[in-house]
Design an enzyme around this catalytic site. Structure first.
Site: not given
Ligand code: UDP
Length: 352
Positions: A153, A181
């Site tokens: 990913y 984040f």
């Protein structure tokens, strides 16, 4: 007009809300593989509200790998900027099925870039991830931190960062690459929120816990203050607003790469306690072994986002948790709502 790919998903839909609030016209392209038609309908309803200055122009049920669909779209609408979210984003799945991730996140995104170049669309805001940094070498993580992803990913997102930079140099695109984040929360009007068939994220998993589905805490033996992993949790509405600011910034300025985080870290135990407090109830918890691939600590250095975009996270954790909990209640009534079938043979007629 702003094209939002993946706008039927969690972050994309909040971004659509923010753009409409700020008065922009929005078009969403989504293949509804993980997004939801119900969210599209809710966004449309939201756009009709009196105080919403922008508008929801169209929804296109198509895939970014469908070059024909992309070209029809760009020929039909005058798109000024693409805000690109459409991607698969499950780390574990990416390890088991990298083909799916390279197809969707890389081939699909390259198609999108090619269609932009062919149709003279010059601005892109791209959703990348702190997963491109891999295991942190120092904390807080700034944008100069080495990028060494530890799963497919992260690799696909990093590959696209490279591609966007190369395309920008050669074809005059301007970009903002955001490295997110940990995104949490939901909008306070209850329009959208986290809605995944397989839920892996911390806050929704705590909220969904009950006697029959105990919350599993993955790892209590990390080298952190209370032994559980530390993350930088950022509210989805704050994060979405950064995209509108990025678009406005791109109109006058050059390309940038920016972290989106708060600069503060919370442990899993702290988040768990915050949810118990917000809900004023005990939540059943089971201590489990570490989840594979979880770094002990990830915290953003958010200075650049402040300096460049004048953006700062402002939603308190308690509000994010409360909004997420309200969304969970809504979700219970939506779980049987089904998506329509994808448009197999995309045609010009289908979008007009
Ligand atoms: N986590 C957990 N139980 C869950 C989901 C997550 O203990 O059901 C922990 C996970 O191990 C990590 C933190 O919560 O330390 C954040 O996980 P999440 O999947 O939300 O985000 P990630 O940081 O993996 O992208």
């Amino acid at each position: 007009m702003i094209l939002i790919t993946g706008g039927a998903g969690y972050i994309g839909s909040h971004c659509a809300i923010d753009f409409m609030k700020q008065g922009y016209e929005v078009i969403i392209l989504d293949n509804l593989s993980t997004g939801h038609m119900e969210i599209i309908e809710r966004l449309r309803d939201f756009s009709f509200k009196e105080d919403v200055k922008g508008s929801f122009v169209d929804f296109i049920n198509a895939d970014i790998r469908d070059t024909y669909a992309l070209n029809v779209l760009f020929n039909t609408y005058k798109i000024d900027c693409v805000v690109h979210f459409a991607a698969d984003a499950l780390v574990n799945e990416s390890v088991i099925d990298p083909k799916k991730y390279y197809n969707n996140n890389v081939i699909g995104s390259i198609n999108l870039l090619n269609a932009m170049v062919e149709n003279n669309v010059k601005k892109i805001v791209f959703s990348s991830t702190c997963a491109t940094y891999g295991e942190p070498e120092y904390i807080p993580i700034d944008e100069k931190h080495p990028q060494k992803p530890v799963n497919p990913y992260g690799n696909t997102k990093l590959a696209m960062e490279f591609a966007i930079k190369d395309y920008a140099k050669a074809y005059g695109l301007k970009y903002t690459i955001f490295r997110y984040f940990n995104v949490i929360g939901a909008d306070s009007e209850g329009i959208s929120g986290e809605w995944h068939d397989i839920e892996t994220h911390l806050v929704p998993n705590i909220l969904k816990a009950d006697e029959s589905r105990v919350f599993k805490l993955f790892g209590e033996d990390y080298d952190t203050k209370d032994g559980t992993c530390i993350r930088d949790y950022i509210d989805v509405c704050d994060l979405a607003h950064a995209h509108t600011l990025a678009y406005e910034y791109l109109k006058e300025n050059t390309s940038t790469i920016v972290n989106l985080g708060t600069g503060e870290g919370q442990s899993v135990k702290e988040i768990f306690a915050a949810v118990e407090k917000a809900l004023d109830k005990k939540i059943p918890l089971e201590n489990c072994p570490r989840r594979e691939g979880d770094p002990a600590k990830l915290i953003a250095n958010p200075e650049l986002s402040k300096n460049i975009l004048g953006w700062e996270a402002k939603t308190p954790l308690e509000d994010s948790v409360k909004n997420a909990n309200e969304w969970e209640k809504t979700l219970k009534s939506l779980n049987n709502v089904k998506n329509p079938e994808p448009q197999e043979n995309f045609s010009r007629k289908a979008i007009l």
